[in-house]
Write a protein that holds these residues in place. Structure first.
Motif, short mmCIF file in Angstrom:
data_model
loop_
_atom_site.label_atom_id
_atom_site.label_comp_id
_atom_site.label_asym_id
_atom_site.label_seq_id
_atom_site.Cartn_x
_atom_site.Cartn_y
_atom_site.Cartn_z
N ASP A 102 4.95 -6.94 -8.67
CA ASP A 102 3.63 -7.24 -8.10
C ASP A 102 3.73 -8.20 -6.93
N LEU A 108 4.99 -6.26 -3.93
CA LEU A 108 3.93 -5.45 -3.32
C LEU A 108 2.99 -6.32 -2.48
N GLU A 110 2.40 -5.93 1.60
CA GLU A 110 1.09 -5.73 2.22
C GLU A 110 0.80 -6.80 3.26
N ASP A 133 6.16 -0.64 5.53
CA ASP A 133 6.05 0.46 4.58
C ASP A 133 7.00 0.29 3.40
N ARG A 184 5.56 2.32 0.27
CA ARG A 184 4.23 2.93 0.29
C ARG A 184 4.38 4.44 0.35
N ARG A 185 3.61 5.14 -0.51
CA ARG A 185 3.61 6.60 -0.51
C ARG A 185 2.37 7.12 0.20
N HIS A 186 2.23 8.43 0.32
CA HIS A 186 1.17 9.04 1.11
C HIS A 186 -0.23 8.85 0.53
N ALA A 187 -0.40 8.92 -0.77
CA ALA A 187 -1.73 8.92 -1.39
C ALA A 187 -2.15 7.53 -1.82
N PHE A 188 -1.86 6.50 -1.03
CA PHE A 188 -2.25 5.12 -1.30
C PHE A 188 -1.68 4.59 -2.61
N ASP A 189 -0.55 5.11 -3.02
CA ASP A 189 0.13 4.54 -4.17
C ASP A 189 1.52 4.09 -3.72
N TYR A 190 2.29 3.53 -4.65
CA TYR A 190 3.57 2.91 -4.30
C TYR A 190 4.71 3.53 -5.10
N GLY A 191 5.91 3.37 -4.58
CA GLY A 191 7.12 3.79 -5.27
C GLY A 191 8.05 2.61 -5.46
#
Length: 195
Positions: free
Chosen positions: A154, A157, A161, A166, A183-190
């Motif tokens: 956390d 992340l 931000e 990215d 950062r992934r495409h659909a506003f989520d994270y990896g």
């Protein structure tokens, strides 16, 4: 405030303009002690609409906040990048405030105090550009070295931000190994962890 350029001469009236604009941003965080402003000109004529790039890094007591923008002039790029930086500084300030009723949550300052965030002065940065060099592909042109304190996913992340990248490489507190959040495409994270 440090204003620098890569293969760009910076006129005095632009320095005055930058200092006036950045003075307004200090109201969001009074602990900011330095703004690093870097200007770069892309010599490729095909990228004429986005050939002037401005990058601003705000260094203070808390985490480093960074933004960059491109445009057809340095003034347009600077307006865009200050809007982004203002939004990120506002987010940091808003995160410190208490948003709930009678129960006071742990403040960000108290929660991150044991982490001992990296000191901005200890970070080393070297540029591989010389005035006469051409940019050749496959060459490492910049190296950054930062001290790595263990942190949670956390916290990583949150740092990612604030900096506006990215991805963010960090020392995972749980596994005691290097890890990367991205950062992934659909506003989520990896999350990538090494075994």
């Amino acid at each position: 405030m440090v204003v620098g350029g890569r293969n760009v001469e910076i006129p005095d009236h632009f320095r005055v303009y930058v200092s006036q604009k950045l003075a307004r941003l200090e109201r969001f965080d009074p602990t900011i002690y330095r703004f690093d402003v870097e200007l770069e000109h892309e010599p490729n004529r095909r990228q004429k609409k986005s050939c002037q790039r401005v990058e601003i890094t705000a260094r203070g007591k808390g985490p480093v906040v960074r933004a960059e923008a491109c445009g057809d002039s340095f003034y347009a790029s600077f307006e865009s990048v200050t809007a982004k930086l203002e939004s990120r500084l506002r987010r940091v300030k808003d995160r410190r405030r208490i948003h709930r009723g009678s129960k006071t949550p742990v403040s960000v300052a108290e929660a991150t105090a044991p982490l001992a965030l990296p000191d901005a002065d200890r970070a080393e940065e070297t540029d591989g550009y010389d005035v006469g060099d051409e940019h050749l592909p496959g060459r490492i042109v910049r190296t950054k070295v930062h001290p790595a304190e263990p942190m949670t996913v956390d916290d990583a992340l949150y740092e990612m931000e604030l900096v506006g990248h990215d991805f963010f490489l960090f020392h995972d507190k749980e596994t005691d190994r290097p890890s990367v959040v991205y950062r992934r495409h659909a506003f989520d994270y990896g999350l990538i962890r090494l075994e």
